[in-house]
Design a protein around this motif. Sequence first.
Motif, PDB file in Angstrom:
ATOM      1  N   ILE A   1      43.705  -2.996  23.780  1.00 47.94           N
ATOM      2  CA  ILE A   1      42.772  -3.956  23.205  1.00 47.94           C
ATOM      3  C   ILE A   1      43.233  -4.256  21.778  1.00 47.94           C
ATOM      4  CG2 ILE A   1      41.205  -2.068  22.565  1.00 47.94           C
ATOM      5  CD1 ILE A   1      38.892  -4.020  22.787  1.00 47.94           C
TER       6      ILE A   1
ATOM      7  N   GLU B   1      37.391 -10.863  25.637  1.00 45.73           N
ATOM      8  CA  GLU B   1      37.921 -11.492  24.432  1.00 45.73           C
ATOM      9  C   GLU B   1      36.832 -12.299  23.732  1.00 45.73           C
ATOM     10  OE1 GLU B   1      41.412 -13.728  25.324  1.00 45.73           O
ATOM     11  OE2 GLU B   1      42.491 -12.017  26.171  1.00 45.73           O
TER      12      GLU B   1
ATOM     13  N   ASP C   1      34.411 -10.770  21.886  1.00 43.49           N
ATOM     14  CA  ASP C   1      33.279  -9.892  21.581  1.00 43.49           C
ATOM     15  C   ASP C   1      33.369  -9.358  20.156  1.00 43.49           C
ATOM     16  OD1 ASP C   1      32.179 -10.199  24.048  1.00 43.49           O
ATOM     17  OD2 ASP C   1      32.890  -8.287  24.865  1.00 43.49           O
TER      18      ASP C   1
ATOM     19  N   ILE D   1      35.158   2.587  20.223  1.00 42.69           N
ATOM     20  CA  ILE D   1      34.863   1.147  20.141  1.00 42.69           C
ATOM     21  C   ILE D   1      33.541   0.909  20.870  1.00 42.69           C
ATOM     22  CG2 ILE D   1      35.722  -1.171  20.602  1.00 42.69           C
ATOM     23  CD1 ILE D   1      37.458   0.380  18.716  1.00 42.69           C
TER      24      ILE D   1
ATOM     25  N   LYS E   1      29.809  -1.771  21.190  1.00 43.75           N
ATOM     26  CA  LYS E   1      29.180  -3.075  20.887  1.00 43.75           C
ATOM     27  C   LYS E   1      27.686  -3.009  21.160  1.00 43.75           C
ATOM     28  CE  LYS E   1      29.798  -5.301  25.401  1.00 43.75           C
ATOM     29  NZ  LYS E   1      30.304  -6.475  26.112  1.00 43.75           N
TER      30      LYS E   1
ATOM     31  N   VAL F   1      42.141  -5.726  18.205  1.00 39.91           N
ATOM     32  CA  VAL F   1      40.950  -5.970  17.400  1.00 39.91           C
ATOM     33  C   VAL F   1      41.393  -6.558  16.063  1.00 39.91           C
ATOM     34  CG1 VAL F   1      38.965  -4.913  16.302  1.00 39.91           C
ATOM     35  CG2 VAL F   1      39.707  -4.096  18.520  1.00 39.91           C
TER      36      VAL F   1
ATOM     37  N   ARG G   1      36.346  -8.501  15.684  1.00 36.92           N
ATOM     38  CA  ARG G   1      36.426  -9.359  16.871  1.00 36.92           C
ATOM     39  C   ARG G   1      37.554  -8.917  17.797  1.00 36.92           C
ATOM     40  NH1 ARG G   1      33.854 -13.790  17.927  1.00 36.92           N
ATOM     41  NH2 ARG G   1      33.184 -14.015  15.766  1.00 36.92           N
ATOM     42  N   VAL G   2      37.244  -8.873  19.087  1.00 39.08           N
ATOM     43  CA  VAL G   2      38.274  -8.591  20.085  1.00 39.08           C
ATOM     44  C   VAL G   2      39.125  -9.843  20.253  1.00 39.08           C
ATOM     45  CG1 VAL G   2      38.725  -7.981  22.483  1.00 39.08           C
ATOM     46  CG2 VAL G   2      36.819  -6.921  21.264  1.00 39.08           C
TER      47      VAL G   2
ATOM     48  N   LEU H   1      42.983  -8.820  25.216  1.00 38.59           N
ATOM     49  CA  LEU H   1      42.961  -7.655  26.095  1.00 38.59           C
ATOM     50  C   LEU H   1      44.225  -7.650  26.950  1.00 38.59           C
ATOM     51  CD1 LEU H   1      39.285  -7.655  27.449  1.00 38.59           C
ATOM     52  CD2 LEU H   1      40.250  -6.087  25.779  1.00 38.59           C
TER      53      LEU H   1
ATOM     54  N   PHE I   1      34.582  -4.783  27.688  1.00 42.92           N
ATOM     55  CA  PHE I   1      34.757  -5.825  26.679  1.00 42.92           C
ATOM     56  C   PHE I   1      35.435  -7.045  27.279  1.00 42.92           C
ATOM     57  CE2 PHE I   1      35.174  -1.727  24.360  1.00 42.92           C
ATOM     58  CZ  PHE I   1      34.002  -1.814  23.631  1.00 42.92           C
TER      59      PHE I   1
ATOM     60  N   CYS J   1      46.024  -7.533  13.430  1.00 39.33           N
ATOM     61  CA  CYS J   1      45.242  -6.875  14.468  1.00 39.33           C
ATOM     62  C   CYS J   1      45.617  -5.399  14.568  1.00 39.33           C
ATOM     63  CB  CYS J   1      45.468  -7.528  15.832  1.00 39.33           C
ATOM     64  SG  CYS J   1      45.050  -9.278  15.887  1.00 39.33           S
TER      65      CYS J   1
END
Length: 207
Positions: A189, A104, A106, A205, A207, A191, A178-179, A182, A102, A24
């Motif tokens: 965050i 988790e 997303d 970031i 979406k 990712v 993908r998140v 958080l 955001f 991540c």
Amino acid sequence: MNGIIGKKIGMTSIFDGLGRNIACTVIEAGPCVITQVKTTETDGYNAVQLGFGEAKVKNTSQALQGHYEKAKTGPKRDLVEFRDFDVVEKAIGDLLKVEEVFKEGDLVSAVGTSKGKGFQGVVKRHGFAGVNDATHGQHNRQRAPGSIGAASYPAKVFKGMRMAGRTGGDRIKVKNLRVVKLFPEQNLILVKGAVPGHKGSTVIIEK
């Protein structure tokens, strides 16, 4: 399009529920200040302008200083505009935090500037294999680009020919990240995967 401005901290890894180790990228996302709200009536389109990071007053133009004073905030290092922002209850000067944009799970896109690597040859820049067999008369040709064009016709090198040159420093957008997690208290965050840019660089970031 919802989004937020952040700073790349580095990379780490966490374990999911199945015991798999997931690489991540850690991003300090916000909090961002809403410095301007654009509407169809006044500007012809709907957008929200966000500011992130502190900047010195002496390095900020007077025009921008007045712009920040309207938002009742200090000079910011980065300004980014997001069209058709969904968080409509926010007003100029309000703070926007990562958990408001955001959650988790997303899928997001990361926009940043890739690491600059300077002037590089074709092996590093384009992945050429080079001449691996140094025998049969090869002399200092292992990493050479080889032929780059034809003879008297067309008598030029076409645009886009893969040759040596400056590598990196380009604006890169990586989609469908993908998140994973958080941390609202630290404005962090996580990712899944890699995000363009070096540590400490600005990342968008969305979406």
